[in-house]
Design a protein around this motif. Structure first.
Motif, PDB file in Angstrom:
ATOM      1  N   GLY A  24     -65.940   4.385  38.692  1.00 35.43           N
ATOM      2  CA  GLY A  24     -65.196   5.375  39.460  1.00 35.43           C
ATOM      3  C   GLY A  24     -63.767   4.970  39.734  1.00 35.43           C
ATOM      4  N   HIS A  25     -63.385   3.758  39.311  1.00 35.26           N
ATOM      5  CA  HIS A  25     -62.002   3.319  39.501  1.00 35.26           C
ATOM      6  C   HIS A  25     -61.097   4.116  38.561  1.00 35.26           C
ATOM      7  CE1 HIS A  25     -58.527   0.731  39.661  1.00 35.26           C
ATOM      8  NE2 HIS A  25     -59.060   0.127  40.693  1.00 35.26           N
ATOM      9  N   PRO A  26     -59.924   4.524  39.077  1.00 31.59           N
ATOM     10  CA  PRO A  26     -59.034   5.329  38.222  1.00 31.59           C
ATOM     11  C   PRO A  26     -58.694   4.645  36.905  1.00 31.59           C
ATOM     12  CG  PRO A  26     -58.110   5.053  40.430  1.00 31.59           C
ATOM     13  CD  PRO A  26     -59.395   4.323  40.412  1.00 31.59           C
ATOM     14  N   ASP A  33     -60.231   5.639  33.741  1.00 26.35           N
ATOM     15  CA  ASP A  33     -59.666   6.826  33.088  1.00 26.35           C
ATOM     16  C   ASP A  33     -58.603   6.437  32.071  1.00 26.35           C
ATOM     17  OD1 ASP A  33     -61.183   8.192  34.821  1.00 26.35           O
ATOM     18  OD2 ASP A  33     -59.542   8.929  36.072  1.00 26.35           O
ATOM     19  N   MET A  34     -57.935   5.325  32.355  1.00 24.91           N
ATOM     20  CA  MET A  34     -56.771   4.965  31.535  1.00 24.91           C
ATOM     21  C   MET A  34     -57.195   4.584  30.135  1.00 24.91           C
ATOM     22  SD  MET A  34     -54.351   3.078  34.361  1.00 24.91           S
ATOM     23  CE  MET A  34     -54.158   1.669  33.359  1.00 24.91           C
ATOM     24  N   THR A  37     -63.434   4.635  26.265  1.00 21.57           N
ATOM     25  CA  THR A  37     -64.267   3.587  25.718  1.00 21.57           C
ATOM     26  C   THR A  37     -65.240   4.122  24.668  1.00 21.57           C
ATOM     27  OG1 THR A  37     -64.192   2.672  27.923  1.00 21.57           O
ATOM     28  CG2 THR A  37     -65.845   1.756  26.443  1.00 21.57           C
ATOM     29  N   PHE A  38     -65.487   3.327  23.627  1.00 22.35           N
ATOM     30  CA  PHE A  38     -66.576   3.629  22.692  1.00 22.35           C
ATOM     31  C   PHE A  38     -67.858   3.034  23.253  1.00 22.35           C
ATOM     32  CE2 PHE A  38     -63.090   3.631  19.470  1.00 22.35           C
ATOM     33  CZ  PHE A  38     -63.266   4.930  19.034  1.00 22.35           C
ATOM     34  N   TRP A  39     -68.810   3.884  23.511  1.00 21.31           N
ATOM     35  CA  TRP A  39     -70.096   3.400  24.030  1.00 21.31           C
ATOM     36  C   TRP A  39     -71.095   3.312  22.893  1.00 21.31           C
ATOM     37  CZ3 TRP A  39     -70.525   1.561  28.875  1.00 21.31           C
ATOM     38  CH2 TRP A  39     -69.489   1.886  29.765  1.00 21.31           C
ATOM     39  N   TYR A  66     -49.160  -2.277  36.887  1.00 18.45           N
ATOM     40  CA  TYR A  66     -50.466  -2.301  37.544  1.00 18.45           C
ATOM     41  C   TYR A  66     -51.577  -2.525  36.541  1.00 18.45           C
ATOM     42  CZ  TYR A  66     -54.692  -0.526  39.761  1.00 18.45           C
ATOM     43  OH  TYR A  66     -55.965  -0.378  40.225  1.00 18.45           O
TER      44      TYR A  66
END
Lengths: 792, 334
Positions: B145-147, B150-151, B154-156, B245
């Protein structure tokens, strides 16, 4: 995110020009650039006109004849806009004026007749003035602010627009003009004139009962009821700022909510009280109810279960933090509103926004976090603007706030700050900097007690404050010493040394190194029958035909065959990389393909085999041999190799890989013309093998005698068998047996193998006769054992 | 190959062989190979019988001319040799060159980076490409849930693991097995699920550096990159460190180098005169805690960069996808 320099200057009066402001923000806060200015006409020969009358054009239904007053005289203008009305103030371009045309280019207005009626000029849209994209109607100027005949150049001063890339940690406090002004003020050490936006308490006698069912996801919910708001447009300066940010002005109330968002970072929403029921509340969408809402943009959306909604009498009136509903929205004649400002949980808003596929300025901000301080600032600013420009009256106020833990104080030790940065910092500078960033600071002899700005969500640890001080002072001030620590010599680990050795050996042999994706191409994978093996699948592959992680390097190398032979008649390509078994760690493989535009040649096999041998020799692999009997073991390539032209590569009994011609059927299936000879080695397995210890041997003390031996060999006798037999028959005088040459007649019936045998003794110089005797013994033995014949 | 091509090749090779034949042995070899009864020229002429008439007439004539020319040349060379004079070699004929292969540019640049950091005492360590979410995200301070999740998209994988999105995934693995002080460089392949274009690909290479010690500072990091980057880029660049960041560092910074490709602004620096090359910062205290290092007694800096990007800057490559094209024209230039 875009910001207007003029707006920032409201708060930092002495802010530098665009490029310098961008540089300072980039070096001290976040990456910022100046957007190239919009194409703008000069605005000369454009004046304000008052529309006196609108008549039908005699020749065209869609056009009107508009009588416009320009100071004293009146003119008649042909206009095609649907929204032109008597009483409006508009911009009239006169012949010779510049405007932006439909192709986005500047052109000059000429005197013209339109459908037989002479037009004295043109009433302009936003786009024609270079102010924005809108062209579905003319631009209407607020009546109280302009006079007819007034030149328009002063009304629309050019704006410098900054584009800032604000990263997630700073989104809460810096996604607003006040936030950026606070940064710039701190960097320039100019105390910014930031508004203290705090709401005076109003008796909370809101006529509607308010319930927040889910305070964890809506810790603050503030409603302000206002009435007697004069309907109409917002002031021109406010409209211009919104336009410069790409936002379409609508009316005072809507414009104010947008302005407040960009000013303070707090999204607000106005409900028309007439459309609301008898209560208001915040709750989550219940599962399986299929609740819907028609949002402001006219789209009816199914709300996902768990999403926060604002409800009135349990009917959704807004997707919380994303977009309001259409039927409770502010209209042209709205004068009585309830203004909402709240904190909605970031993760939940982000989730809902993603599921609705709806992103708005508001949802972007809630998704990255707003604070209670934003709510105060936003509501206060909105009130101020609505009172000042709309004559609003406050009716009531309601503030539903969950108990929040008090903001923690951070203790920052001065020596810690200096140690982490590696920089001496005067204590006064620490205090000033944190102060400028809206933190409360009290200093002791060696430390600071810091209460972070209420607008910040990213300050929790002393290290967070170290960053604040470091970046505002500027990392340019850091010295650049080499670390003051003893250096332990580092060497490349053996496995990586071997990897380099292999790559170098391949290059030295004339092969070309390629990199291919870790995803196996489907077509070649199927051609090689590798799809029958268990593999790791990719849930969200980059392409439909790349959904397996590779088990072999060959499919992707095979895929290169076609483009390679397009350029050269022969290509030799290798790759060294990972393959990914279903279980256990990735395995390093080396594979090479020799591709030929034409039919394969016997030499191709031996060249490919030779380079594999070369690599294994380089790595010191012992007992390497090529096993022709089972080139297609069950665990691998079922029919990948051409029968009779392939072998398994082994060291002792350890299977290391394969070499051979790729079967015609495989090439046909992969649509490769020409031929491919390939090898693949499991390098991880090779690295595990005990290497040959290269022990020094003194030079041979006596001269060697060499005798060549040419043998006619039947088809079924292997060279390995002959050399073995020679070694076995030769006794102690044989020092070495080398393969020299093989000659095969074109029909393959006749085969001649030539070996060179070195004879010698470690005790004395060998005589010719002794060598000859040994040689004859060998010949007899191999002739007898293998059915070969010496060729004289 | 048609007869014309075949003839052209024969003619070229035969002339070359004759001009190289500088002694009696090689001259005899030449005769046997080309002019003898079963030599290549005779074989070629005989083979023409199977060709259609017009082709036969044309090529046949030229082949006979060639044979005469070669016989004349052979006779001349023999006379020159027997008269005892050293025959003059045509020294402009290209020498026999050994085959030349090529390493992939990413191999070359990766080695240079490894060697530079080895020289500064950094061990080289490789960590898995197929990784657990724990190492790729959680342990480096990127919780669910960390923003930041989003950045990077990911390939799962079907077994619940993922393809690492950054070499920072190796930080925790390396640090858990080590006692400070240590210096480590983790080079390797990383994956991003994003649309490809000239500057983005689904696959690229990164290097991750870690330096953990009792007393180490952001200034030390600046010292290390100031020493390394000009050598990596082979240009005497200026450095600029600015705030940025990344969840696993605090303070977090980005390193720019002055653009060495232009004087006034170009596409690579987007007119800013600065090129972004690395992300870095002081290892976040939570990350240290996660791997069992006490942030009160040890600090560290971490940095990461893209090997592809450095290779592009070094060689002036403008499309990152070329690294994965397998195009021999591309690969043979390195």
């Amino acid at each position: 995110m875009r910001f207007l320099l003029s707006w920032i200057r409201d708060y930092v009066r002495l802010a530098p020009d665009g490029p310098e402001a961008a540089r300072l923000l980039t070096e001290h806060a976040f990456e910022t650039s100046v957007l190239p200015p919009l194409l703008r006409p000069s605005l000369k020969r454009m004046v304000v006109g008052e529309v006196l009358a609108v008549d039908r054009h005699p020749q065209a239904d869609r056009l009107s004849l508009v009588t416009v007053r320009l100071s004293r005289k009146s003119v008649r203008v042909v206009c095609g806009a649907p929204n032109v009305r008597a009483g409006q103030f508009v911009v009239v371009a006169l012949p010779g004026a510049q405007f932006v045309d439909g192709n986005g280019e500047l052109c000059t207005l000429k005197r013209a007749s339109i459908r037989g009626v002479a037009s004295a000029g043109m009433i302009c849209s936003e786009r024609e003035l270079g102010l924005g994209a809108a062209h579905d109607g003319i631009l209407e100027l607020p009546a109280g602010e302009v006079k007819s005949g007034q030149p328009v150049s002063r009304l629309f001063p050019p704006e410098t627009v900054l584009e800032a890339d604000i990263l997630p940690n700073r989104a809460a406090d810096a996604s607003s003009h006040i936030g950026v002004a606070r940064e710039l003020g701190a960097i320039l050490r100019l105390a910014p004139k930031l508004p203290r936006l705090l709401l005076k308490k109003v008796p909370s006698r809101l006529s509607l009962p308010v319930t927040v069912a889910d305070p964890a996801h809506c810790p603050r919910y503030v409603l302000l009821e206002l009435d007697r708001i004069r309907p109409g447009p917002s002031p021109l300066w406010l409209q211009s700022r919104l336009r410069a940010l790409g936002i379409r002005p609508v009316n005072l109330i809507v414009d104010v909510t947008n302005y407040v968002l960009w000013d303070t970072g707090q999204p607000t929403h106005a409900f028309d009280v007439r459309a609301l029921g008898s209560s208001l509340g915040v709750r989550a969408v219940r599962a399986k109810t299929g609740e819907t809402i028609t949002t402001l943009d006219g789209v009816t959306r199914v709300l996902p279960p768990g999403a926060l909604v604002i409800v009135s009498d349990d009917r959704p009136v807004a997707a919380a933090g994303i977009m309001g509903g259409a039927d409770t929205a502010v209209r042209e004649d709205t004068s009585h509103i309830i203004l909402e400002a709240a904190v909605f949980a970031a993760a939940q808003t982000r989730g809902t926004s993603q599921r609705l596929e709806l992103t708005t300025d508001a949802s972007e901000r809630f998704s990255r976090g707003v604070t209670s301080a934003h709510v105060d600032a936003g509501i206060a600013r909105a009130l101020e603007l609505l009172v000042k420009f709309g004559g609003a009256r406050v009716l009531s106020f309601k503030d539903v706030a969950a108990k929040s833990p008090p903001r923690a104080t951070i203790v920052l030790r001065h020596d810690h700050l200096e140690d982490v940065l590696g920089l001496r910092v005067p204590p006064a500078a620490v205090k000033t900097t944190l102060h400028a960033l809206d933190c409360r600071v009290s200093a002791t002899a060696s430390a600071y007690r810091v209460r972070p700005s209420p607008f910040r969500t990213d300050l929790h640890l002393p290290e967070d404050l170290v960053e604040e001080v470091g970046r505002i002072l500027g990392y340019a001030r850091l010295p650049a010493p080499l670390p003051d620590a003893p250096i332990v010599p580092a060497v490349l680990p053996p496995e990586l040394q071997d990897v380099r050795g292999v790559q170098d050996a391949m290059r030295g042999a004339g092969w070309l190194e390629a990199y291919t994706y870790s995803f196996m191409r489907e077509e070649e994978t199927r051609a090689l029958k590798l799809h029958l093996l268990k593999h790791l699948g990719v849930v969200n592959p980059p392409r439909e035909d790349l959904r397996r992680l590779r088990l072999s390097l060959l499919p992707n190398l095979l895929a290169l065959a076609v483009p390679v032979v397009k350029k050269d008649p022969v290509g030799k390509i290798f790759e060294l990389g990972s393959v990914y078994p279903v279980k256990g760690p990735a395995v390093t493989h080396l594979a090479g393909v020799l591709v030929r535009r034409s039919e394969t040649r016997a030499d191709d096999f031996y060249e490919t085999k030779g380079v594999a041998e070369h690599v294994l020799d380089q790595l010191g692999v012992p007992d390497v041999w090529f096993d022709p009997t089972e080139p297609t073991p069950q665990e691998s390539f079922l029919a990948s190799w051409e029968e009779g032209s392939a072998a398994e590569i082994k060291s002792g009994e350890t299977e290391l890989g394969f070499v051979g011609a790729i079967a015609r059927s495989v090439l046909d299936e992969a649509r490769i013309r020409g031929s491919v000879t390939a090898f693949e080695l499991n390098l991880s397995r090779v690295f595990e093998l005990e290497k040959v210890q290269r022990v020094y041997q003194p030079p041979f003390p006596y001269p060697l005698i060499q005798r060549d031996l040419s043998l006619r060999v039947p088809e079924d006798v292997l060279v390995d068998e002959i050399t073995e037999a020679v070694g076995a028959a030769g006794g102690i005088l044989v020092q070495d047996v080398d393969f020299l040459d093989m000659y095969e007649s074109s029909d393959g019936a006749e085969r001649t193998v030539t070996l060179r045998i070195s004879y010698g003794s470690r005790e004395r110089t060998l005589r010719d006769e002794e060598a000859n005797t040994a040689h004859r013994t060998i010949i007899r033995a191999v002739e007898e054992k293998l059915g070969v014949r010496e060729r004289r | 190959m048609n007869a014309v091509e075949q003839f052209g090749r024969l003619q070229r090779e035969a002339r070359e062989a004759l001009s190289r034949a500088g002694d009696a042995v090689s001259l005899e070899e030449f005769r046997l190979k080309y002019l003898a009864r079963r030599g290549l020229v005779s074989l070629f002429l005989r083979g023409l019988k199977e060709r259609p008439l017009p082709e036969r007439r044309n090529i046949g004539k030229r082949a006979n001319v060639l044979r005469k020319e070669l016989m004349q040349g052979y006779a001349d060379a023999q006379r020159a040799l027997s008269s005892g004079a050293q025959r003059t070699l045509d020294v402009t004929v290209p020498g026999f060159r050994p085959p030349r292969g090529h390493l992939h540019p990413l191999t070359t640049i990766r080695r240079e980076i490894e060697d530079l950091f080895l020289g500064m005492g950094f061990e080289i360590v490789e960590t898995p490409e197929v990784e657990e979410a724990r190492y790729n995200f959680d342990l480096v301070n990127i919780p669910l849930g960390h923003p930041s999740r989003d950045m990077t998209d990911t390939f799962w994988l079907t077994d619940g693991r993922l393809l690492r999105t950054h070499t920072s995934a190796g930080q925790a693995r390396v640090m858990m097995g080590k006692v400070p002080p240590f210096r480590v460089l983790i080079p390797g392949r990383v994956f991003r699920h994003e649309a490809t274009d000239a500057s983005h690909d689904t696959t690229f290479y990164q290097f991750e550096g870690l330096f953990v010690d009792a007393q180490v500072s952001l200034a030390d990091f600046k010292g290390v990159v100031t020493a390394v980057l000009p050598r990596v880029l082979h240009h005497d660049v200026q450095l600029r460190i600015r705030p940025s960041y990344f969840p696993f560092v605090e303070p977090g910074v980005e390193v720019d180098v002055s653009c060495f490709l232009c004087r006034t602004g170009c596409r690579v620096c987007k007119g800013t005169r600065w090129i972004e090359v690395m992300g870095a910062g002081m290892v976040h205290p939570s990350v240290l805690k996660n791997v069992g290092i006490d942030p009160a007694s040890h600090r560290g800096f971490a940095f990461g960069g893209s090997i592809d990007r450095i290779a592009m800057l070094r060689y002036g490559i403008t499309d990152i996808r070329l690294f994965w094209s397998g195009d021999p024209y591309f690969l043979k230039q390195f």
